[in-house]
Design an enzyme around this catalytic site. Structure first.
Site, PDB file in Angstrom:
ATOM      1  N   GLY A 165       0.824  -1.202   0.000  1.00  0.00           N
ATOM      2  CA  GLY A 165       0.000   0.000   0.000  1.00  0.00           C
ATOM      3  C   GLY A 165       0.856   1.249   0.000  1.00  0.00           C
ATOM      4  N   GLY A 166       0.446   2.239   0.783  1.00  0.00           N
ATOM      5  CA  GLY A 166       1.181   3.500   0.847  1.00  0.00           C
ATOM      6  C   GLY A 166       2.599   3.342   1.345  1.00  0.00           C
ATOM      7  N   GLY A 193      22.256   7.266 -32.764  1.00  0.00           N
ATOM      8  CA  GLY A 193      21.865   8.047 -31.596  1.00  0.00           C
ATOM      9  C   GLY A 193      22.430   7.479 -30.313  1.00  0.00           C
ATOM     10  N   ALA A 194      22.658   6.165 -30.268  1.00  0.00           N
ATOM     11  CA  ALA A 194      23.226   5.540 -29.074  1.00  0.00           C
ATOM     12  C   ALA A 194      24.646   6.043 -28.826  1.00  0.00           C
ATOM     13  CB  ALA A 194      23.202   4.021 -29.218  1.00  0.00           C
TER      14      ALA A 194
END
Length: 516
Positions: free
Chosen positions: A168-169, A403-404
């Site tokens: 949960g939280g 681009g790498a």
């Protein structure tokens, strides 16, 4: 004397938490009690406990009739290898370690002290979640902790060990910290448990398969380290702390080094296969050049096509990011990009120099990656490298395409020293793909198979002669030097020594807007 005896008795009662029976229950599950964990983590005799006598204030649902000293969390400070740290350990023997208003106040106190003193904060999580009887005050307590996690980020190192349930939280505090460690079998993390999952989605899944250590270490990437048991996990925390400074104002830790800086590794001269498509293990390169071959890998089971972790060069703690040709050819995908980006940002926040070892054929193509946001995730990695102001040394071992190439700490992203091995290939793409683009129309018109094959071979060799080496990039100054592989350790150490006095500041701004 009666008052002193009263104090001693109260301390003994507090140290038992929820009682010996519940401590024995922890032991039967292969788990330790909160104080036992802290004593294993810290140097012997160094722990100073705070708020031992705090109790909860809740009067709902009969809770006022059941109170325990400490109220489910042990906090304080001590040392690891003589260096100050602040710790809190949730105590599952008290109300299942559930978070109350007063427990939250204790955790916030120790985090505030860590910030004030400039020391790491280590949290040991073993909790059933918010204390239901306290309602909104427990939720407010979580939010107070989260805010401190956020403000401490990049100021003091934050480490979270998950030694039991975390649901949960409760999961968001560890998620906001720098490193999460989980143990096999006994620890798990998820926002909603198996029962809720079944009721909402009709999916039947076990606790382990939903949020166990193996899942978070390999599939989600939530856990940075997976340990066999609590002792192994605590050993990993102590090792991790040795690589990181106390706070963002300190330099990277330095340890005595008995490994010669000019040690030559002949095996590196032949480690790159003649066949450019044949893999090799980048960890063999890392182990050959680091002090005494030591390397603490982070996220070892997640996105294995990139390797990240801590090592030392001439005693100085250093972060390493390296493409892994032995897994998916070292290609960059969504997970590898965000894994590396986050590690880079940690190193930059805490003044740890960065070494990048490059062998990358590009970004992973396909609709799956595009739909998953490879553009944004790749941009995270580029952003992290470009924003980092710590010393950055890059060594290109083999492929560095498209681009790498730009992304992997290129000279244009303010790489300080960019070296290459003679086997480096720095180009827009590989030779075969390039010839398809450049000569595709000509090739399609050829009818004679032998003529076509000869033409493709000639053009491929021409492209390789021009780009399948580091000298074109070196002619533009994008590569500072082409180095002999066996001398890599010496050259890297020399480069980092030269960068010790580096001063670089980014433009003044409130904060950047990294492509999340």
């Amino acid at each position: 004397m009666d008052k002193i005896k009263q104090l001693v008795d109260k301390r003994e009662e507090a140290r038992l938490g929820g009682g010996q029976k519940r401590i024995d229950s922890q032991h039967s599950k292969g788990k330790f009690a909160a104080r036992e964990r802290i004593n294993m983590l810290l140097d012997e005799g160094s722990f100073e406990e705070l708020d031992m006598f705090v109790t909860h204030r809740c009067v709902n649902f009969g809770l006022e009739k059941e109170k325990y000293y400490g109220d489910g969390v042990v906090i304080g400070h001590g040392t690891i290898d003589g260096r100050s740290v602040y710790v809190f350990a949730q105590d599952f023997t008290v109300f299942g370690g559930s978070l109350s208003e007063t427990m939250a106040l204790k955790i916030c106190k120790v985090m505030d002290l860590a910030m004030k003193m400039g020391a790491p904060v280590i949290g040991i999580n073993d909790s059933g979640g918010a204390r239901i009887q306290e309602g909104v005050t427990a939720l407010a307590g979580y939010a107070e902790i989260f805010e401190r996690n956020i403000l401490a980020s990049g100021v003091v190192p934050q480490i979270s060990a998950i030694f039991g349930p975390c649901a949960g939280g409760a999961v968001y505090s560890p998620a906001l910290t720098d490193f999460i460690l989980m143990t096999e079998e006994n620890s798990y993390m998820f926002v909603t448990g198996p029962k809720v999952v079944k009721s909402v989605t009709n999916e039947v899944i076990s606790t382990e398969d939903l949020g166990g250590a193996r899942i978070h270490a390999s599939k989600s990437g939530v856990a940075h380290f997976r340990a066999e048991n609590e002792q192994d996990c605590i050993s990993k925390i102590r090792e991790l702390v040795s690589y990181i400074p106390q706070n963002n104002m300190e330099e990277a830790p330095v340890m005595e080094c008995n490994d010669p800086a000019d040690r030559v590794e002949e095996a590196l001269n032949t480690i790159i296969p003649d066949d450019p498509n044949k893999p090799y293990d980048i960890k063999n390169v890392i182990n050959a050049i680091t002090d005494n071959g030591q390397f603490m890998e982070v996220h070892a089971d997640f996105a294995k096509n990139v390797v990240v972790g801590f090592a030392r060069f001439n005693g100085v703690s250093t972060g390493i990011i390296a493409n892994q040709p032995a897994f998916l050819a070292g290609v960059l995908d969504c997970n590898a990009s965000r894994k590396a980006a986050r590690f880079i940002r940690f190193c930059d926040a805490f003044n740890i120099p960065i070494l990048t070892l490059v062998d990358v054929p590009g970004f992973l193509p396909g609709s799956g990656q595009e739909y998953a946001g490879i553009i944004t995730h790749g941009a995270k990695l580029m952003f992290a490298y470009g924003e980092a102001t710590v010393p950055k040394v890059t060594v290109t071992l083999r492929k560095s395409y498209g681009g790498a190439h730009c992304v992997m700490s290129s000279k244009q992203l303010r790489g300080d020293f960019n070296y290459a091995w003679p086997t480096a290939e720095i180009a827009v793409m590989g030779a075969s793909g390039a010839i398809e683009v450049l000569e595709g129309r000509t090739i399609s018109k050829m009818e004679d198979p032998a003529e076509k094959a000869k033409f493709i071979e000639e053009k491929t060799n021409e492209y390789k002669d021009k780009f399948a080496n580091p000298y074109m990039a070196a002619s533009y100054g994008y590569i500072d030097d082409v180095i002999e592989p066996r001398n890599t350790r010496f050259r890297v150490i020399r480069a980092f020594q030269a960068l010790q006095t580096k001063k670089l500041a980014n433009p003044l701004k409130k904060h950047s807007n990294i492509p999340l």
